[in-house]
Each structure stands twice: as structure tokens, then as C-alpha cells.
Design a protein around this motif. Structure first.
Motif, mmCIF file in Angstrom:
data_model
loop_
_atom_site.group_PDB
_atom_site.id
_atom_site.type_symbol
_atom_site.label_atom_id
_atom_site.label_comp_id
_atom_site.label_asym_id
_atom_site.label_seq_id
_atom_site.Cartn_x
_atom_site.Cartn_y
_atom_site.Cartn_z
ATOM 1 N N UNK A 14 0.816 -1.216 0.000
ATOM 2 C CA UNK A 14 0.000 0.000 0.000
ATOM 3 C C UNK A 14 0.846 1.261 0.000
ATOM 4 N N UNK A 15 1.990 1.224 0.712
ATOM 5 C CA UNK A 15 2.831 2.419 0.774
ATOM 6 C C UNK A 15 3.889 2.443 -0.323
ATOM 7 N N UNK A 16 3.842 1.480 -1.249
ATOM 8 C CA UNK A 16 4.770 1.491 -2.373
ATOM 9 C C UNK A 16 6.173 1.048 -2.044
ATOM 10 N N UNK A 17 6.388 0.396 -0.905
ATOM 11 C CA UNK A 17 7.706 -0.105 -0.506
ATOM 12 C C UNK A 17 7.778 -1.588 -0.841
ATOM 13 N N UNK A 18 8.717 -1.947 -1.707
ATOM 14 C CA UNK A 18 8.816 -3.336 -2.158
ATOM 15 C C UNK A 18 9.293 -4.282 -1.067
ATOM 16 N N UNK A 19 9.907 -3.750 -0.020
ATOM 17 C CA UNK A 19 10.442 -4.618 1.026
ATOM 18 C C UNK A 19 9.392 -5.061 2.028
ATOM 19 N N UNK A 20 8.215 -4.465 1.962
ATOM 20 C CA UNK A 20 7.153 -4.875 2.875
ATOM 21 C C UNK A 20 5.805 -4.676 2.174
ATOM 22 N N UNK A 21 4.805 -5.358 2.633
ATOM 23 C CA UNK A 21 3.500 -5.262 2.001
ATOM 24 C C UNK A 21 2.451 -5.953 2.841
#
Length: 406
Positions: free
Chosen positions: A372-379
Motif C-alpha cells: 500500500x505504501x509502495x515499498x517493495x520490502x514490505x507489504x
């Protein structure tokens, strides 16, 4: 190791023989002396009996002398061939016994302190091919324990940890390498890379200091330039990522195949900035896959139970990761939930660093992650595939149906 201890035991027996054989011979001499003393005592007793018989009138002078001569002759016969009488020295028997006890104890203690049985065992192990990667890691861990001053052993262990997706352990090992081998730019860059992945891809003051120091020592240090570019890209500092990667491309030889992968990353960063990539670095995906020889077609979709739990604007990252290798993705594509279902291609052109490309690994796993926040390391949600070859011609279907562990 059994042959080593057999040899050590034989040497110990030889040493004890030098100590104990003289003592055993001394006991034989003592027995001879005791027998001689007994014969002398019997001779003196015989003379006393002859004197008493003469005093009683049962023997005359001639018979007394004949008896004495017989007793003397018997004494000579009994003592013939014996060694001369020696002075008995009790200390001469005690010292060899004490030495015989202390020699093996002291020898074993000295070997434990200065010996190298662990290094001998390791040398023998390394002559054999390890059955598994875990066995190789165990050997390297024992190697650095036996030779903590060996920078080479620590370096191999650090690289192995990175390949086994253990960046925290790799960072500790690289720190030891730097302490032993000095603050070489290449080592500082690899240490920073391990710390970056160990810290969940979060940039820190320490990482900045390490990469700055590495680039001061070598402005063309490859790992630091690639790492700084990746960090800038993931933080959406695309202009900075382009700058680092352009420096990296300029550093690489013209024939280096990883140049195209870096140029692909630069092109994607330019797209994020709304710029048009130069024609020299823009190529159709199909052509890029044909040149590199490795590419995967991925069909991504949302599971029915997840559709109502995500937003159309949520980012979706489709990436490949080596089955046995570093945790860093080998190739990445970004779309949105609104684009699903979608079909994307992953190839060496989508690599984030020149050292890590799909074609460099035998097996990979594919992931599709909603963030959701556009961070590939977490989702929040993701799907994954079974291990597969990076040049598999069949389309791989990924269904996003699993929650991402926090």
C-alpha cells in the motif's frame, strides 16, 4: 584422526621405555644383591655352628678348618656371576616413576595448548567435497574458529552467509575481515551491502559512512555505487539513483554484459521521473530476453478473497529471487492493483545490480507482492511460485492470496 593418536601413542611408549627400562634393570640388580646378602648371612651362621661344635668338643681343629673351607666354597659357588654390590639409592627409583607419570600428562597438556589437531581435521575435511551447503558453512565456521586471524577464512564465510541469505551473519563476518585486512574500498562496500540487507533495506548513517569511505578510496568501487543506486531508487530518489548507476556503467568494461542491466535500471528511473530514456539504452523486452538468454513470463492475478482487501492504487511488485543466493531481488517489475490480472516479463534487463542477474543462477522463485505504501520490502499480501529455471519458456501463474508476515 585415529592414525594421529596411534602415532602419538607409539611415541609415548618409546619415551616411557627410556624411563622405565633402567628402573626394571635396577630391580634385577637389587634381587641379585638380596640373594648375595642371604648367602653371606647363611655362611656366617654356618661358621657360628662350627665354632659352637668345637667348643662342645665334637669337632677338633682340623675338622673345624675343613668345615670353614666347605662353607667358604659354597658361598663362592652361590655368588659366582652376580654383579658387584652397589649402593642402594631410593631416589634413583622414584624419579623415573614420577617422570613416567608426568611425561604423558605434560605432553598432552602442551599439545592442547600449542597443538593443531583441529586444523589438521579441517585440512582433511576440505580435501573432500561437501555433501550440502550447510556442511560447507559448518566447515567455514570451524575454520574461522581454528584460525581467527585468517582474513581469507572470514571473507569466504561472509560470502557464503550472503549466498545463504544470512546478511546479519555476513555483516559480522565482513566486519572481522575489515579488522584483519584493513579498510579496503571493496571490503567496505560489501560490508555496507550486508548491513543494508540485514537492516531490512533501511538506510542508516553507518551505511552512508561506509560507502562514502569506500568511494573516497576508490571512486569506481562497484558494490558501493550499485548499493547507493538501489537505496536511492527504493526511496524514490530517482535522480540520485540515475547518477550512481551512470557512474557504475561508466566504470564497467564495454564488453561487460551487466552494463545493459544497469542501463535498464536507469531507463526505469527515468520513466519514473517522466523522462524519455536515450535510444541507446531502450530496447524491446523480447530483444533483451533473447540477448541475455534468461527470461520469464509471469501471469499475476488476485485471489477472490483478497479483491475486497486491497485498493486499485496499491503498488504490486513482481520479482524473482535466487533459490540459493542473496536476498536481493534479481529482477523487478512494478504495476498497480488496477492493472491486475496482468502478464509481465522478467529478464536480465530488469536486474538491479550487474552482479545479480537471472542468468547467473540455476533456480529462482517468483513473488508478487501488494504494498500500500509502495515499498517493495514490505507489504500486505503476496503470492509465490515453486522453484524454477530462469529460462523456463512456460508462463508462470502467480496468485496473490497469502498475507505478508509482519
Amino acid at each position: 584422526m585415529i592414525d594421529f593418536w596411534i602415532g602419538a601413542g607409539l611415541l609415548l611408549l618409546a619415551a616411557l621405555a627410556f624411563l622405565l627400562l633402567p628402573l626394571l634393570r635396577g630391580r634385577g640388580v637389587q634381587a641379585e644383591e638380596d640373594r648375595t646378602a642371604l648367602n653371606v648371612a647363611l655362611y656366617q651362621e654356618r661358621l657360628g655352628e662350627l665354632a659352637a661344635q668345637q667348643a662342645a668338643g665334637t669337632l677338633d681343629s682340623e675338622q673345624l678348618e675343613a668345615g670353614r673351607a666347605d662353607a667358604a666354597r659354597e658361598l663362592l659357588d652361590d655368588t659366582e656371576g652376580t654383579t658387584p654390590t652397589r649402593h642402594n639409592n631410593h631416589l634413583g627409583r622414584v624419579v623415573p616413576l614420577i617422570a613416567a607419570i608426568l611425561v604423558p600428562l605434560v605432553g598432552y597438556g602442551l599439545y592442547l595448548h600449542w597443538g593443531a589437531s583441529d586444523k589438521l581435521q579441517l585440512a582433511r575435511e576440505f580435501t573432500e567435497q561437501p555433501a550440502t551447503m550447510e556442511e560447507m558453512v559448518g566447515r567455514l565456521e570451524r575454520a574461522v574458529k581454528a584460525q581467527p586471524e585468517s582474513a581469507e577464512a572470514w571473507y569466504f564465510l561472509a560470502k557464503t552467509y550472503m549466498n545463504r541469505e544470512r546478511p546479519a551473519d555476513a555483516a559480522t563476518a565482513f566486519e572481522q575481515v575489515v579488522k584483519l585486512a584493513g579498510r579496503q574500498p571493496e571490503l567496505l562496500g560489501q560490508w555496507a551491502q550486508a548491513l543494508y540487507f540485514a537492516g531490512d533495506r533501511q538506510w542508516s548513517k553507518q551505511l552512508q559512512q561506509l560507502t562514502d569511505e569506500a568511494l573516497r578510496g576508490d571512486p569506481h568501487e562497484v558494490t558501493s555505487l550499485g548499493l547507493l543506486g538501489i537505496a536511492a531508487y527504493e526511496e524514490e530518489r530517482f535522480a540520485e539513483a540515475i547518477g550512481f548507476w551512470e557512474r557504475l556503467v561508466a566504470t564497467l568494461p564495454a564488453e561487460d554484459p551487466s552494463r545493459e542491466a544497469i542501463q535498464g535500471g536507469i531507463a526505469r528511473a527515468r520513466e519514473q521521473l517522466g523522462e524519455t530514456a536515450p535510444a541507446s539504452v531502450t530496447k524491446p523486452a523480447g530483444e533483451m530476453v533473447a540477448e541475455t538468454g534468461a527470461g520469464l513470463t509471469v501471469e499475476v492475478q488476485l485471489a477472490a478473497e483478497v479483491v475486497d482487501k486491497v485498493r486499485p492504487t496499491d503498488a504490486v511488485f513482481i520479482f524473482a529471487r535466487a533459490l540459493s543466493g542473496p536476498p536481493m531481488p534479481l529482477a523487478v517489475k512494478r504495476i498497480t492493483v488496477a492493472d491486475l490480472p496482468a502478464t509481465v516479463n522478467l529478464s536480465d534487463a530488469d536486474a538491479m545490480t550487474p552482479q545479480l542477474r537471472l542468468s547467473n543462477f540455476e533456480q529462482v522463485r517468483l513473488f508478487a507482492r501488494v504494498s500500500r505504501d509502495g515499498n517493495a520490502t514490505r507489504g500486505e499480501w503476496q503470492g509465490s511460485s515453486e522453484p524454477l529455471a530462469p529460462d523456463d519458456a512456460d508462463a508462470v501463474k502467480l496468485t496473490i492470496d497469502q498475507p505478508v508476515a509482519p
